[in-house]
Design an enzyme around this catalytic site. Structure first.
Site, PDB file in Angstrom:
ATOM      1  N   PRO A  76      86.955  -3.119 -22.540  1.00  0.00           N
ATOM      2  CA  PRO A  76      87.319  -4.228 -21.644  1.00  0.00           C
ATOM      3  C   PRO A  76      86.117  -4.935 -21.008  1.00  0.00           C
ATOM      4  CG  PRO A  76      87.751  -2.112 -20.594  1.00  0.00           C
ATOM      5  CD  PRO A  76      87.278  -1.804 -21.976  1.00  0.00           C
ATOM      6  N   GLY A 118      78.927  -3.142 -19.864  1.00  0.00           N
ATOM      7  CA  GLY A 118      77.904  -4.007 -20.475  1.00  0.00           C
ATOM      8  C   GLY A 118      78.458  -5.075 -21.402  1.00  0.00           C
ATOM      9  N   SER A 178      78.926  -8.162 -20.985  1.00  0.00           N
ATOM     10  CA  SER A 178      78.157  -9.408 -20.946  1.00  0.00           C
ATOM     11  C   SER A 178      76.919  -9.304 -21.858  1.00  0.00           C
ATOM     12  CB  SER A 178      77.784  -9.664 -19.483  1.00  0.00           C
ATOM     13  OG  SER A 178      76.807 -10.618 -19.387  1.00  0.00           O
ATOM     14  N   ASP A 192      70.907  -3.329 -19.381  1.00  0.00           N
ATOM     15  CA  ASP A 192      72.116  -3.514 -20.193  1.00  0.00           C
ATOM     16  C   ASP A 192      71.739  -4.090 -21.563  1.00  0.00           C
ATOM     17  OD1 ASP A 192      73.238  -2.819 -17.798  1.00  0.00           O
ATOM     18  OD2 ASP A 192      74.726  -4.407 -17.752  1.00  0.00           O
TER      19      ASP A 192
HETATM   20  C1  MEV Z   1      74.481  -3.218 -14.186  1.00  0.00           C
HETATM   21  O1  MEV Z   1      75.000  -2.678 -15.396  1.00  0.00           O
HETATM   22  C2  MEV Z   1      73.309  -2.404 -13.738  1.00  0.00           C
HETATM   23  C3  MEV Z   1      72.679  -2.853 -12.413  1.00  0.00           C
HETATM   24  O2  MEV Z   1      71.624  -1.915 -12.144  1.00  0.00           O
HETATM   25  C4  MEV Z   1      72.110  -4.252 -12.500  1.00  0.00           C
HETATM   26  C5  MEV Z   1      70.898  -4.348 -13.432  1.00  0.00           C
HETATM   27  O3  MEV Z   1      70.254  -3.353 -13.729  1.00  0.00           O
HETATM   28  O4  MEV Z   1      70.587  -5.479 -13.828  1.00  0.00           O
HETATM   29  C6  MEV Z   1      73.658  -2.788 -11.270  1.00  0.00           C
END
Ligand code: MEV
Length: 332
Positions: free
Chosen positions: A104, A110, A112, A155
């Protein structure tokens, strides 16, 4: 039908160090065995059309560089990534992009970064260009920047390279493949790790969680600095535990990391309840993963425990995953 190219990229889970990784602290993350597939087809309509479970977006080819035109579009990072690939290759064509995901969106896995890496690879492929993973990674981080202003890049790194990664300040080390010498004890770290990933069903917004953490850090610098130190210490200890395949210790550190994120203000009652339930049902450890505020939790299990946990948490969407070897791949 025009030329077609298909690429896919895996979902990701952050095991240790999320949020503080944005501030240069180390983090450990892994690719999951769920993927998103981008199918790109050249069209003769002179437009970039993106379709996914979020809906359909159509941007005229001559406007793809004008990000303001589509700043509220749910596929804005995809259109932006397409524009960057076309500019880099100096090849332009109308293209239909179909995004199909078996995990989802908005759940901290991840989506995006996975959709942008898969799209970048498929667009390069449709023009017959060979694009290195490093280039896919760079373009994906740029696309992420459009969605939330200050991504660490972790990510995009996992979705591009796959495996189990240590990430710090843009430096990426693949732990599960480290050391090709038989004398290197670090070889194949973490390969047997198995997690149950449980969705809270609550959609979260990474950008606003990152902003929330930023303003919290600004309003109490001392506390934030000490939480960041703790996050780093947990991640470093986790590296040793992973190296020794010490599941009990890895689990303990996961749960400790959840407590830290709770203190940071990015957990909520639902996530805490799922973590608690996973622990009560025999997980070695559990924590929220990613930005928090919703999304998923991950819990470390061994062999048969995975199924027990799935049963106990059957009212939530959940799946079992080990470390996925492949990052972004061209499928055809
Ligand atoms: C998002 O998956 C992870 C965060 O640490 C943001 C990032 O690292 O860019 C919250």
């Amino acid at each position: 039908m025009g030329r077609v190219a298909v690429a896919s990229a895996p979902a990701k889970a952050i095991l240790f160090g999320e949020h503080f990784v944005v501030y240069g602290k180390p983090a450990i993350a892994m690719a999951l065995n769920r993927r998103v597939r981008a199918t790109s087809t050249i069209n003769d309509r002179g437009e970039v059309r993106v379709r996914s479970s979020l809906g359909s977006s159509t941007i005229p080819l001559e406007s793809i560089d004008d990000t303001q035109l589509y700043e509220h579009d749910p596929h804005r990072h995809i259109v932006f990534a397409v524009a960057n690939v076309m500019r880099l290759l100096n090849r332009y064509a109308g293209v239909d992009i179909l995004l199909e995901s078996d995990f989802p969106y908005g759940m901290g896995l991840g989506a995006s970064a996975a959709t942008s890496t898969a799209t970048i690879a498929s667009i390069a492929s449709i023009f017959g260009a060979e694009m290195s993973k490093d280039e896919v990674f760079r373009l994906s981080v740029e696309a992420e920047r459009l969605v939330h202003k200050n991504p660490s890049g972790i990510d995009s790194a996992v979705c591009t390279y796959g495996g189990l990664l240590l990430f710090k300040d843009g430096m990426i080390e693949r732990l599960d493949r480290k050391g090709y010498s038989p004398l290197d004890q670090c070889q194949g770290q973490g390969q047997g790790l198995q997690f149950v990933v449980v969705s809270s069903g609550m959609v979260k917004d990474t950008g606003s969680m990152v902003m929330k953490v930023k303003s919290r850090g600004e309003s109490n610098r001392e506390e934030f600095a000490s939480l960041a130190e703790m996050s780093e210490a947990i991640t470093v200890q986790a590296l040793y535990a992973i190296r020794c395949n010490d599941l009990a210790r890895i689990g303990e550190l996961l749960t400790l990391n959840h407590g830290l994120l709770k203190r940071l203000g990015v957990s909520n009652d639902t996530l805490d309840a799922i973590v608690y339930e996973a622990l009560r049902n025999g997980a070695y450890g559990a924590k929220l993963t990613g930005a928090g505020g919703g999304g998923c939790i991950i819990s470390l299990v061994d062999g048969s425990r995975g199924k027990v946990l799935l049963n106990a948490l059957s009212r939530y969407e959940a799946f079992i995953s080990g470390i996925e070897d492949d990052g972004v791949i061209i499928e055809g």
